[in-house]
Design an enzyme around this catalytic site. Structure first.
Site, PDB file in Angstrom:
ATOM      1  N   LYS A  18      -8.532  -3.214   4.755  1.00 18.66           N
ATOM      2  CA  LYS A  18      -7.383  -4.005   5.200  1.00 18.66           C
ATOM      3  C   LYS A  18      -7.155  -3.814   6.695  1.00 18.66           C
ATOM      4  CE  LYS A  18      -4.592  -3.770   0.945  1.00 18.66           C
ATOM      5  NZ  LYS A  18      -4.594  -5.218   0.655  1.00 18.66           N
ATOM      6  N   ARG A  53      -7.481  -6.068 -10.280  1.00 14.99           N
ATOM      7  CA  ARG A  53      -8.003  -6.746 -11.471  1.00 14.99           C
ATOM      8  C   ARG A  53      -9.082  -5.910 -12.161  1.00 14.99           C
ATOM      9  NH1 ARG A  53      -9.670 -11.735  -7.698  1.00 14.99           N
ATOM     10  NH2 ARG A  53      -7.720 -10.997  -6.809  1.00 14.99           N
TER      11      ARG A  53
HETATM   12  N1  BES Z   1      -2.430  -4.715  -3.444  1.00 14.89           N
HETATM   13  C1  BES Z   1      -2.940  -5.915  -2.897  1.00 14.89           C
HETATM   14  C2  BES Z   1      -1.960  -7.089  -3.026  1.00 14.89           C
HETATM   15  C3  BES Z   1      -0.712  -6.990  -2.211  1.00 14.89           C
HETATM   16  C4  BES Z   1      -0.657  -7.539  -0.947  1.00 14.89           C
HETATM   17  C5  BES Z   1       0.411  -6.395  -2.734  1.00 14.89           C
HETATM   18  C6  BES Z   1       0.509  -7.457  -0.198  1.00 14.89           C
HETATM   19  C7  BES Z   1       1.570  -6.336  -1.993  1.00 14.89           C
HETATM   20  C8  BES Z   1       1.619  -6.859  -0.732  1.00 14.89           C
HETATM   21  C9  BES Z   1      -4.236  -6.309  -3.602  1.00 14.89           C
HETATM   22  O1  BES Z   1      -5.014  -5.271  -4.068  1.00 14.89           O
HETATM   23  C10 BES Z   1      -5.056  -7.053  -2.613  1.00 14.89           C
HETATM   24  O2  BES Z   1      -5.464  -6.463  -1.663  1.00 14.89           O
HETATM   25  N2  BES Z   1      -5.277  -8.326  -2.867  1.00 14.89           N
HETATM   26  C11 BES Z   1      -6.050  -9.140  -2.017  1.00 14.89           C
HETATM   27  C12 BES Z   1      -6.952  -9.956  -2.896  1.00 14.89           C
HETATM   28  C13 BES Z   1      -7.994 -10.701  -2.161  1.00 14.89           C
HETATM   29  C14 BES Z   1      -9.018  -9.756  -1.561  1.00 14.89           C
HETATM   30  C15 BES Z   1      -8.651 -11.655  -3.112  1.00 14.89           C
HETATM   31  C16 BES Z   1      -5.103 -10.011  -1.211  1.00 14.89           C
HETATM   32  O3  BES Z   1      -4.081 -10.417  -1.732  1.00 14.89           O
HETATM   33  O4  BES Z   1      -5.385 -10.249  -0.047  1.00 14.89           O
HETATM   34 MN    MN Z   2      -6.345  -4.521  -2.625  1.00 16.90          MN
END
Ligand code: BES
Ligand code: MN
Ligand code: ZN
Length: 508
Positions: free
Chosen positions: A281, A355
């Site tokens: 991230k 997931r």
């Molecule tokens: N934990 C995150 C989702 C999230 C984002 C929760 C912001 C709370 C606030 C999740 O694991 C994630 O990183 N999701 C990605 C998925 C993508 C790579 C398909 C996302 O939402 O960017």
């Molecule tokens: Mn994630």
């Protein structure tokens, strides 16, 4: 610890350091915007009488409008027994949610009081519950890591209610305490720094929380460690956890009371920290990622509450816990994992880790043969894009269950909105990988919340299933409002308990 007491007395004669009353704006005068239309709300009649003709001009000169979030402190100079009157705005309608919010606002506004009397609208059991719940939730503070700040909670809070001696009101106040404390437990767990709340520590905290419930209906907790997980073949949980120095866990809670009317399985995402893994991230997106276990915390707290309340419903909850980190051993984009039950998944983005752990846990939930499965997860940023940060995304494979969850959320004062799982998404999940059964990630970013749900759907068989994406509502990055503090919120605990209550009633 603050003691909450239900009392019948009038607020003008109550000896408390602070008396809290509500203010509403009469609908007819709304357009003019003058404070002339402001009235003290039901529950405050004796205060209105004690101030008499002086009240209206006093409220007017103080600029009281009765708006939600508004707080006015009035020294009483002996007009009523209590030295301080605190007026909180209720807005235009007096309902459970506006009362719960106003009570939360009051809790944050009270300072240095040993005793507080709440004279908010409380002439029904539902409102007694709202006043009590709102005050406990609003007064929440996370002070564990502040070196010189003890929480300033009052010693005694009296909830004044004309029906305070009825069994319904007493039960409502008890339910409120159980539920609000459960949500505060979730908040504590979410707010804990991630280095101090690894999967093993989170699992220990669940065991400890259950042991602290002495004398309450029995819940059994089983913790599967990394060795047990390897034996079971949970490739998703192990694949996500392998980049971390802190190994993963799967926690199972079982509540099986005599005379259970239905069986509900709960599953919650428990990523104790989400760095994104190799698909790392950006720095700014990582700062709040200790909250990525809020779904697991919610299902654990809901299960313990359902048991505390003695609801006649069987609950089996699964909380997969892992830390999504980077190391020479971390799962790579391109790796294939074999999930619990045997399906293979090509990992294409290690940041879509939720997931993967949920798939294994859903597989376990299916094996427990429930009537329905609900999962709760801080799953996608896309869901926040779609619905904002206060609304939960609700998806699933069964319209009746979706309707039940929607109704439960509305009753609990939590916003949830039904989103579809288009066949096209399922098609992509099943066809986008050239090497494995399923593709974990969609290269096209649109509809990310729906793709994630379509992926989860592959693991629930034909059982009724609903998925709650709480990526937005689980954590409040901004200032406190209503009964919602900054940081962890405790989202969906109340909805899950309400749903269990309804399932127990409708099946009976
Ligand atoms: N934990 C995150 C989702 C999230 C984002 C929760 C912001 C709370 C606030 C999740 O694991 C994630 O990183 N999701 C990605 C998925 C993508 C790579 C398909 C996302 O939402 O960017
Ligand atoms: Mn994630
Ligand atoms: Zn995540």
């Amino acid at each position: 610890m603050t003691a909450y007491k239900l009392r019948v007395g009038d607020p003008d004669r109550t000896r408390a350091d602070v008396v809290v009353v509500g203010a509403t704006r009469a609908l007819s005068e709304k357009a003019s915007g003058r404070s002339k239309g402001v009235r003290l709300a039901p529950g405050a009649e004796a205060v209105t009488t004690a101030f008499g003709r002086k009240l209206a001009p006093l409220l007017q000169s103080l600029g009281v409008e009765g708006k939600p979030g508004e707080v006015t402190k009035i020294p009483t100079n002996g007009v009523i027994k209590s030295p301080l009157l605190l007026v909180v705005g209720l807005g235009e309608s007096v309902d459970a949610e506006s009362v719960r919010r106003a009570s939360g606002v009051a809790a944050r506004a009270v300072s240095n009081a040993a005793s507080v009397a709440l004279a908010l609208p409380a002439d029904t059991a539902e409102l007694v519950r709202a006043v009590t719940e709102g005050y406990i939730l609003g007064g929440y503070e996370f002070t564990a890591y502040k070196s010189n700040r003890a929480a300033k909670a009052p010693v005694e809070v009296a909830v004044l209610s004309p029906i305070g001696r009825t069994v319904e009101a007493i039960a409502a106040a008890e339910t409120a305490e159980v539920l609000a404390q459960a949500r505060c437990l979730v908040r504590d767990w979410v707010n804990n720094p991630p280095g101090d709340f690894t999967p093993a520590k989170f699992a220990d905290a669940v065991v400890t929380a259950n042991k602290a419930r002495k004398g309450r209906p029995r819940v059994s907790v089983k913790v599967f460690d990394e060795t047990a997980l390897a034996e079971r073949g949970t490739g998703g949980i192990l694949g996500v956890g392998r980049g971390s120095a802190s190994p993963p866990r799967l926690v199972r809670l079982t509540y099986n009371p005599a005379g259970a009317k239905a069986h509900l399985a709960l599953v919650g995402k428990g990523i104790t920290y989400d760095s994104g893994g190799l698909s790392i991230k950006p720095a700014a997106s990582m700062t709040t990622m200790k909250m990525d276990m809020a779904g697991a915390a919610a299902v654990v707290a809901a299960t313990l509450s359902i048991a505390d309340l003695g609801l006649p419903i069987q609950v089996t909850a699964f909380a997969p816990m892992a830390e999504n980190m980077i190391s020479g051993n971390a799962t790579r984009p391109g790796d294939v994992l074999t999930m619990y039950g045997g399906k293979t998944v090509e990992v294409l983005n290690t940041d879509a880790e939720g997931r993967l752990v949920l798939a294994d846990a859903l597989g376990h939930a299916v094996e427990s043969k429930p009537d329905a499965i609900i999962d709760v997860a801080t799953l996608t940023g896309a869901c926040i894009m779609a619905l904002g940060d206060r609304v939960t995304g609700l998806m699933g494979n069964d319209d009746d269950l979706i309707d039940q969850v929607s109704a439960a959320a509305a009753q609990a004062g939590e916003m949830a909105w039904h989103l579809p799982i288009p066949d096209e998404m399922t098609e992509k999940v099943r066809s986008n990988s050239k090497v494995a059964d399923l593709a974990q990630h969609n290269s096209e970013r649109w509809g990310g919340a729906l793709y994630a749900a379509a992926f989860l759907q592959e693991f629930v068989g034909d059982l009724p299933w609903a998925h709650l994406d709480i990526a937005g509502p689980a954590y409040n990055e901004k200032a406190a409002y209503g009964y919602t503090p900054s940081g962890g919120t405790g989202a969906m605990v109340a909805t899950l308990v309400e749903l269990a209550t309804r399932m127990a009633e409708s099946a009976g």
